[in-house]
Design an enzyme around this catalytic site. Structure first.
Site, PDB file in Angstrom:
ATOM      1  N   ASP A  92       0.587  -0.843   0.061  1.00 47.79           N
ATOM      2  CA  ASP A  92       0.152  -0.196   0.243  1.00 47.79           C
ATOM      3  C   ASP A  92       1.007   0.971   0.099  1.00 47.79           C
ATOM      4  O   ASP A  92       2.347   0.847   0.447  1.00 47.79           O
ATOM      5  CB  ASP A  92      -1.300  -0.215   0.880  1.00 47.79           C
ATOM      6  CG  ASP A  92      -2.738   0.749   1.122  1.00 47.79           C
ATOM      7  OD1 ASP A  92      -1.843   1.590  -0.081  1.00 47.79           O
ATOM      8  OD2 ASP A  92      -3.012   0.712   1.417  1.00 47.79           O
ATOM      9  N   ASP A  93       0.335   2.751  -0.913  1.00 49.73           N
ATOM     10  CA  ASP A  93       1.117   3.389  -0.324  1.00 49.73           C
ATOM     11  C   ASP A  93       1.250   3.856   0.946  1.00 49.73           C
ATOM     12  O   ASP A  93       2.895   4.700   1.237  1.00 49.73           O
ATOM     13  CB  ASP A  93       0.589   4.304  -0.852  1.00 49.73           C
ATOM     14  CG  ASP A  93      -0.498   4.714  -0.655  1.00 49.73           C
ATOM     15  OD1 ASP A  93      -1.560   4.318   0.129  1.00 49.73           O
ATOM     16  OD2 ASP A  93      -1.355   6.122  -1.522  1.00 49.73           O
ATOM     17  N   ASP A  96      -1.996   4.890   7.593  1.00 47.22           N
ATOM     18  CA  ASP A  96      -2.369   5.833   8.121  1.00 47.22           C
ATOM     19  C   ASP A  96      -3.231   5.552  10.017  1.00 47.22           C
ATOM     20  O   ASP A  96      -2.435   5.468  11.004  1.00 47.22           O
ATOM     21  CB  ASP A  96      -3.789   6.715   7.969  1.00 47.22           C
ATOM     22  CG  ASP A  96      -3.657   8.399   8.261  1.00 47.22           C
ATOM     23  OD1 ASP A  96      -3.562   8.781   9.727  1.00 47.22           O
ATOM     24  OD2 ASP A  96      -4.459   9.141   7.704  1.00 47.22           O
TER      25      ASP A  96
END
Length: 156
Positions: A92-93, A96
């Protein structure tokens, strides 16, 4: 959760590519048979990792929890067809709050989970990442920007 801060972290295509290659460097020497990209943010780093690590099997899992800057409940829109195993790389980028990462960890408990960027709340959930980002900072990724936020063409 909605965007309530003025702190921004702007990422260029070049910087994102460089950080993704750095992530690949961390993973050299490990044997992975396939990648599952977390759509949409994980698609770009997954392509870079697939090239750099010479991984030919790439699948995706499509999840949604954000509408631009507002986080809602997580929904799996399309599941990956690959089964969980220790040679599976989930990409995933960013991580969070950790909501998506927790769901992916439950779905793929044996897999290696990596992101390019990590915020403190989600950092313990990933095996490898490159850049620490403060929790109250919004990351502006290159595919979301022109001179200002650019709506996808389908939303115009």
């Amino acid at each position: 959760m909605s965007l309530t801060t003025n702190k921004m972290f702007y990422v260029s295509w070049e910087a994102f590519h460089r950080a993704s290659k750095e992530l690949a460097q961390q993973l050299l020497g490990r044997e992975f048979s396939a990648i599952v990209a977390v759509s949409r943010g994980g698609l770009v780093p997954a392509a870079i990792l697939a090239r750099e690590l010479n991984i030919r099997v790439v699948d995706s899992i499509c999840v949604a929890s954000y509408d631009h800057d507002k986080q809602g409940s997580l929904r799996i829109l399309k599941d990956a067809s690959l089964e969980d195993n220790a040679k599976l790389l989930i990409v995933d980028d960013l991580v969070d709050t950790g909501e998506t990462a927790r769901a992916l960890r439950e779905h793929f408990p044996k897999a290696c989970f990596v992101t390019v960027y990590a915020k403190p709340q989600g950092k313990p959930l990933v095996d490898h990442y490159i850049t620490d980002i403060e929790q109250d900072t919004w990351i502006q990724l290159p595919w979301d920007m022109e001179l200002a936020y650019s709506k996808p063409l389908a939303e115009h």
